[in-house]
Design an enzyme around this catalytic site. Sequence first.
Site, PDB file in Angstrom:
ATOM      1  N   THR A  93       0.862  -1.185   0.000  1.00  0.00           N
ATOM      2  CA  THR A  93       0.000   0.000   0.000  1.00  0.00           C
ATOM      3  C   THR A  93       0.895   1.230   0.000  1.00  0.00           C
ATOM      4  O   THR A  93       1.560   1.517   1.003  1.00  0.00           O
ATOM      5  CB  THR A  93      -0.928   0.014   1.222  1.00  0.00           C
ATOM      6  OG1 THR A  93      -1.788  -1.126   1.171  1.00  0.00           O
ATOM      7  CG2 THR A  93      -1.775   1.283   1.245  1.00  0.00           C
ATOM      8  N   LYS A 168      -7.293   1.702  -2.980  1.00  0.00           N
ATOM      9  CA  LYS A 168      -6.898   1.251  -1.642  1.00  0.00           C
ATOM     10  C   LYS A 168      -7.002   2.392  -0.638  1.00  0.00           C
ATOM     11  O   LYS A 168      -7.369   2.179   0.524  1.00  0.00           O
ATOM     12  CB  LYS A 168      -5.478   0.691  -1.667  1.00  0.00           C
ATOM     13  CG  LYS A 168      -4.971   0.147  -0.328  1.00  0.00           C
ATOM     14  CD  LYS A 168      -5.828  -0.999   0.201  1.00  0.00           C
ATOM     15  CE  LYS A 168      -5.390  -1.476   1.590  1.00  0.00           C
ATOM     16  NZ  LYS A 168      -4.121  -2.205   1.585  1.00  0.00           N
ATOM     17  N   LYS A 236       0.186   4.978   8.576  1.00  0.00           N
ATOM     18  CA  LYS A 236       0.983   5.253   7.375  1.00  0.00           C
ATOM     19  C   LYS A 236       0.096   5.379   6.139  1.00  0.00           C
ATOM     20  O   LYS A 236       0.240   6.291   5.319  1.00  0.00           O
ATOM     21  CB  LYS A 236       2.020   4.141   7.194  1.00  0.00           C
ATOM     22  CG  LYS A 236       2.954   4.301   5.996  1.00  0.00           C
ATOM     23  CD  LYS A 236       2.477   3.558   4.753  1.00  0.00           C
ATOM     24  CE  LYS A 236       2.429   2.062   4.954  1.00  0.00           C
ATOM     25  NZ  LYS A 236       2.007   1.369   3.681  1.00  0.00           N
TER      26      LYS A 236
END
Length: 288
Positions: A93, A168, A236
């Site tokens: 990701t 995502k 993150k």
Amino acid sequence: MRVGLIGLGAMGLGMARNLAKAGYLTAVYNRTFSKAEALAAELQIQACETIEQLAGQVDVVLICVSADKDVLMVVDAIAKTIQPGSVAVDMSTVSSETATVAAQKLAEKNTAFLDAPVSGGVEGANKGTLAMMVGGDAQILARVRPVLAAMTARIEHIGGVGAGQACKAVNQIMCAGINQAVTEALAFAEAQGLPVEKVIEVVSGGAAGNWFLDHRGKTMIQNQFPPGFKLALHHKDLKIAQHMAQHAGVGCPLTIATLADYAKLMAKGYGDEDISALYRLKQKRSSN
């Protein structure tokens, strides 16, 4: 197709086992070589000491690492030895910009690139039931789909390079909202003196039912937070989403609030716990 996997973290381990079960996996690489050696012995495949060694002998390179800089480092190493006509699939990701840069670097080596982040957590990786959102050439996806299907229950082509990562980011923002809602609601139920396990059972069967409540509700009310998805990693990911939102001129107040909450928990040493550890803060607020 000969497949190599780079990155044997909590997600990568489950992916590797499912790829091997399907007969695709031939080699693995991990920054800590002993971890790659142990898995290779288990699966009867090769453990590579370098990324270059792995990339030079497979048709498909799968990447599963943590951060943008790690992906670009891996891509630079892959580019040194990868054979023309091969395919690299990044399941990490990262930002859409990173996906675009990676694709450009590999295009110079006549190598196709797909950004294919996944959702479903460690459970999904272990069971082979991940959902995968893919950016890149649809014909390349069709070519490697059998490999990806060994790890997933659903594969969706979203658009060009970077579209998978953008999707995502949508997923991660939505997860933040669900986490906020479920932890706050259960802390409220606790403050009302309700039998919270029964509350979870009945609410799960109605309009408020969701995966997170089903899989994390009963553990969080017992103050157990084993990581399915580490809080620090979600932090993150939400930073990436925040950057993308700012670039697009879109407000994401829920993302900003969740980042602030996660920062508090990380400062207290809870970054390696599951994202359901947000319940710690909600309990405190509900008792004030």
